[in-house]
Structures are given as C-alpha cells and as structure tokens.
Design a protein around this motif. Structure first.
Motif, PDB file in Angstrom:
ATOM      1  N   UNK A 241      16.456  13.232  15.668  1.00  0.00           N
ATOM      2  CA  UNK A 241      16.838  11.911  14.723  1.00  0.00           C
ATOM      3  C   UNK A 241      16.954  10.825  15.622  1.00  0.00           C
ATOM      4  N   UNK A 242      17.736  11.005  16.860  1.00  0.00           N
ATOM      5  CA  UNK A 242      17.817   9.762  17.664  1.00  0.00           C
ATOM      6  C   UNK A 242      16.919   9.512  18.371  1.00  0.00           C
ATOM      7  N   UNK A 243      16.124  10.616  19.063  1.00  0.00           N
ATOM      8  CA  UNK A 243      14.928  10.444  19.867  1.00  0.00           C
ATOM      9  C   UNK A 243      13.373   9.767  19.136  1.00  0.00           C
ATOM     10  N   UNK A 244      13.371  10.292  17.893  1.00  0.00           N
ATOM     11  CA  UNK A 244      12.242   9.970  17.112  1.00  0.00           C
ATOM     12  C   UNK A 244      12.398   9.425  15.844  1.00  0.00           C
ATOM     13  N   UNK A 245      12.954   9.827  14.937  1.00  0.00           N
ATOM     14  CA  UNK A 245      13.092   9.394  13.383  1.00  0.00           C
ATOM     15  C   UNK A 245      13.759   8.105  13.319  1.00  0.00           C
ATOM     16  N   UNK A 246      14.925   8.206  13.935  1.00  0.00           N
ATOM     17  CA  UNK A 246      15.713   6.721  13.718  1.00  0.00           C
ATOM     18  C   UNK A 246      14.835   5.567  14.313  1.00  0.00           C
ATOM     19  N   UNK A 247      14.284   5.732  15.415  1.00  0.00           N
ATOM     20  CA  UNK A 247      13.333   4.849  16.054  1.00  0.00           C
ATOM     21  C   UNK A 247      12.015   4.495  15.291  1.00  0.00           C
ATOM     22  N   UNK A 248      11.481   5.357  14.596  1.00  0.00           N
ATOM     23  CA  UNK A 248      10.545   5.234  13.707  1.00  0.00           C
ATOM     24  C   UNK A 248      10.612   4.365  12.435  1.00  0.00           C
ATOM     25  N   UNK A 249      11.974   4.517  12.170  1.00  0.00           N
ATOM     26  CA  UNK A 249      12.323   3.605  10.753  1.00  0.00           C
ATOM     27  C   UNK A 249      12.653   2.445  11.200  1.00  0.00           C
ATOM     28  N   UNK A 250      13.304   2.017  12.405  1.00  0.00           N
ATOM     29  CA  UNK A 250      13.402   0.671  12.631  1.00  0.00           C
ATOM     30  C   UNK A 250      12.127   0.112  13.104  1.00  0.00           C
ATOM     31  N   UNK A 251      11.054   0.754  13.774  1.00  0.00           N
ATOM     32  CA  UNK A 251       9.745   0.115  14.009  1.00  0.00           C
ATOM     33  C   UNK A 251       9.081  -0.181  12.658  1.00  0.00           C
ATOM     34  N   UNK A 252       8.927   0.698  11.746  1.00  0.00           N
ATOM     35  CA  UNK A 252       8.502   0.258  10.352  1.00  0.00           C
ATOM     36  C   UNK A 252       9.077  -1.052   9.712  1.00  0.00           C
ATOM     37  N   UNK A 253      10.342  -1.008   9.976  1.00  0.00           N
ATOM     38  CA  UNK A 253      11.076  -2.317   9.427  1.00  0.00           C
ATOM     39  C   UNK A 253      10.477  -3.505   9.845  1.00  0.00           C
ATOM     40  N   UNK A 254      10.297  -3.507  11.328  1.00  0.00           N
ATOM     41  CA  UNK A 254       9.830  -4.718  12.318  1.00  0.00           C
ATOM     42  C   UNK A 254       8.259  -4.750  11.931  1.00  0.00           C
ATOM     43  N   UNK A 255       7.535  -3.887  11.653  1.00  0.00           N
ATOM     44  CA  UNK A 255       5.915  -4.004  11.300  1.00  0.00           C
ATOM     45  C   UNK A 255       5.688  -4.545  10.146  1.00  0.00           C
ATOM     46  N   UNK A 256       6.797  -4.158   9.125  1.00  0.00           N
ATOM     47  CA  UNK A 256       6.318  -4.577   7.628  1.00  0.00           C
ATOM     48  C   UNK A 256       6.596  -6.291   7.782  1.00  0.00           C
ATOM     49  N   UNK A 257       7.328  -6.708   8.418  1.00  0.00           N
ATOM     50  CA  UNK A 257       7.508  -8.292   8.875  1.00  0.00           C
ATOM     51  C   UNK A 257       6.346  -8.982   9.454  1.00  0.00           C
ATOM     52  N   UNK A 258       6.037  -8.216  10.585  1.00  0.00           N
ATOM     53  CA  UNK A 258       4.959  -8.915  11.358  1.00  0.00           C
ATOM     54  C   UNK A 258       3.663  -8.825  10.596  1.00  0.00           C
ATOM     55  N   UNK A 259       3.375  -7.689   9.926  1.00  0.00           N
ATOM     56  CA  UNK A 259       1.968  -7.407   9.438  1.00  0.00           C
ATOM     57  C   UNK A 259       1.978  -8.466   8.161  1.00  0.00           C
ATOM     58  N   UNK A 260       2.711  -8.918   7.858  1.00  0.00           N
ATOM     59  CA  UNK A 260       2.675 -10.042   6.657  1.00  0.00           C
ATOM     60  C   UNK A 260       1.668 -11.064   7.179  1.00  0.00           C
ATOM     61  N   UNK A 261       1.857 -11.499   8.075  1.00  0.00           N
ATOM     62  CA  UNK A 261       1.215 -12.808   8.724  1.00  0.00           C
ATOM     63  C   UNK A 261       0.353 -12.772   9.929  1.00  0.00           C
ATOM     64  N   UNK A 262       0.081 -11.426  10.556  1.00  0.00           N
ATOM     65  CA  UNK A 262      -0.812 -11.198  11.735  1.00  0.00           C
ATOM     66  C   UNK A 262      -1.092  -9.853  11.658  1.00  0.00           C
ATOM     67  N   UNK A 263      -2.358  -9.421  12.227  1.00  0.00           N
ATOM     68  CA  UNK A 263      -2.931  -8.056  12.635  1.00  0.00           C
ATOM     69  C   UNK A 263      -2.288  -7.735  13.914  1.00  0.00           C
ATOM     70  N   UNK A 264      -1.669  -6.633  13.769  1.00  0.00           N
ATOM     71  CA  UNK A 264      -1.214  -5.758  15.253  1.00  0.00           C
ATOM     72  C   UNK A 264      -1.726  -4.709  15.610  1.00  0.00           C
ATOM     73  N   UNK A 265      -1.765  -4.621  16.883  1.00  0.00           N
ATOM     74  CA  UNK A 265      -2.147  -3.011  17.572  1.00  0.00           C
ATOM     75  C   UNK A 265      -0.889  -2.580  17.981  1.00  0.00           C
ATOM     76  N   UNK A 266      -0.779  -1.482  17.670  1.00  0.00           N
ATOM     77  CA  UNK A 266       0.544  -0.743  18.027  1.00  0.00           C
ATOM     78  C   UNK A 266       0.152   0.567  18.611  1.00  0.00           C
ATOM     79  N   UNK A 267       0.707   0.653  19.918  1.00  0.00           N
ATOM     80  CA  UNK A 267       0.495   1.811  20.970  1.00  0.00           C
ATOM     81  C   UNK A 267       1.677   2.453  20.920  1.00  0.00           C
TER      82      UNK A 267
END
Length: 296
Positions: A241-267
């Motif tokens: 939950x700490x190492x993967x799941x929680x971080x994934x949810x945080x990243x999705x929250x960020x990506x939802x915002x940035x993908x509205x206005x730009x194309x991003x490549x996520x590695x």
C-alpha cells in the motif's frame, strides 16, 4: 517515451490531430506490451505509459521506433523523479540515511552484523562503514548489479532521458526524492534490516527469481509481471500500500490534471502499471481508454 510528429500540432485542429495520432500508433490485440496509449475521456491529445526496469545490461536496453515516436509526440516527459535535475542525485545521497540517528549495528545482533559486513566487503567489495547510517532497504539495491550477467550495466531511464533531450522535451517528476525517502522512513528499519539479511542469506534463490523477472520484462509478459508484483520475495506485500498503491493513486490524480491540456509520456517501474491498483486499471476506472501499443 515521448513524442511523435510534433509539427502536426501546428497545422491541425485538436480533433483532427487526435485522430491522426491514433491512426499512426499501432495498437495490438494482446496486453503484453510495456507501452500503452491513454485517450478518450475528452482528452485533446493521447498520452502514453511505459514500464521500466531500473537496472539492465546495456545490450538488453531496446528503444523501439514506436517508443521513440511516443516521446517525440508528447509535450512533456514524466518519470518517478526528475531524472534531468542534478539535485535529484544529490537529494538521494542526502536522504539515504536513517532519520533517528541509528546505524546498521543497532539493527542486528553481533552475528547478523558480521554476516552483513562480510557479504558487503568480501562479495560486493564495498566497505560497510560507508553505509552505516543508510536505510537498510536502500542497501538491497546494491545486490542487484551482482545478479546481472554482464559487466556493462545501464538504466532504461537514462536512455529515455537521452531520447527526450534529442526531442527537446522537458523531464518532470511525479514525486520528489524527499517523498520517496519519507516512504522508507515509514517502514520500520528493523523490518528493512531483516529484508536485507534475508536477501544476503538466500542470494542463489534471489538470483533465480531476478532472472525470471528479467525474462518477463524482456518478453513484455505483463500477465506474469502482475502475478509476481507484491508476491515476490523481492517485493513487499506487507507494505505494498505504501510502496505502490498509494503512490499510484497520487500519480493518477496528477495525470488527470496535466492530460487535460497536454500530451505526456510517463515512464515508471513496470510494477506500477499492472494489477487492480496499477495505473492502467486506475485510469480505466476514471473513464480513459488505455490500450497496449506495439513495442518492437
């Protein structure tokens, strides 16, 4: 992972440009790919996900044509950390140490500490005194180079940064080195010390498992990778939950915002893409189309 046909954006509308990109990227029927396209849900441009493996033999690092295209077509490149910022490396050194003043000797019995010291000095040829105050789980990473069957090692992230720079893309981080360090401070150092010792005691077993993980990655076998994440002796099911799941949810929250206005490549590490709590599943739950792309 980054971008393709940058010039097209200057001469087409958002709707027609999205259609053009979708046609140019080859989608495959099976889900066994490290490269994925994110579209739909009113996105003006598609974005891309790519799974990495943090340490590989140089000869095993392959950047496909379609992967280069994804980097070229994206507006910005996101990685777990800003790999283009010198302060990231400096921060890694600053935040590597335990925060409570303890050292490795405090976490082991005399016999256990002697075993750790002998392994580092006789097998890894690294003076253990250099890492007396380091978080034990960070030291597990020092075992991985020994498991690669080559002398020339590399990082796929480094290669992606090169391609991004060739295409004048900015490198951004989904999180900071301070945050990553704080995650390991949330996991008891005693548990981390046991994990390090367990790795040292069972090097042959972990070598075999590491080779299997490497085979899965090179063959882009996402189903097998999913089954191993969190269950692997290399993984940490107890702290997933700490190492993967929680971080994934945080990243999705960020990506939802940035993908509205730009194309991003996520590695990010491939383990972050798979499973019910992986980026692919989480983005689909948010209404996006997430499709595997040909990556050969």
């Amino acid at each position: 992972m980054n971008a393709c046909f940058a010039g097209i954006f200057l001469i087409c509308s958002a709707v027609s440009c999205t259609a053009q990109q979708t046609e140019d990227f080859k989608i495959q029927k099976t889900g066994n790919s490290l490269l994925w396209q994110v579209s739909g849900n009113e996105l003006k441009k598609p974005s891309f996900l790519f799974g990495t493996f943090h340490l590989l033999c140089k000869n095993d690092i392959q950047i496909s044509g379609q992967l280069k295209d994804a980097i070229r077509v994206a507006d910005n490149v996101y990685m777990e950390l800003d790999m283009d910022d010198p302060s990231t490396l400096l921060g890694g050194m600053l935040y590597m140490n335990m925060i409570d003043g303890r050292n490795l000797r405090d976490l082991y019995t005399e016999e256990e500490y002697a075993k750790v010291r002998t392994f580092f000095e006789d097998t890894l040829h690294v003076p253990i005194m250099m890492f007396q105050k380091a978080k034990p789980y960070f030291l597990v990473a020092l075992l991985y180079p020994r498991m690669l069957a080559c002398k020339q090692m590399g990082s796929i992230e480094e290669e992606l940064v090169k391609v991004a720079k060739q295409n004048n893309k900015e490198i951004l981080g989904l999180e900071t080195i301070q945050l990553q360090a704080s995650i390991f401070d949330s996991i008891p150092y005693e548990w981390q010390a046991k994990e390090l010792l367990k790795n040292i005691d069972s090097v042959a077993f972990y070598q075999e498992e590491f080779n299997e993980m490497l085979r899965m990655y090179k063959s882009q076998d996402m189903d097998s990778i999913e089954s191993m994440v969190g269950k692997s002796e290399f993984g940490s099911e107890e702290y997933q939950e700490l190492l993967i799941n929680k971080r994934n949810r945080s990243w999705v929250h960020t990506l939802k915002k940035v993908m509205k206005t730009e194309s991003v490549f996520v590695a990010v590490g491939t383990g972050h893409l798979t499973g019910e709590n992986g980026l692919i599943s989480l983005l689909r739950k948010e209404g996006y189309w997430v499709e595997p792309l040909v990556n050969k």
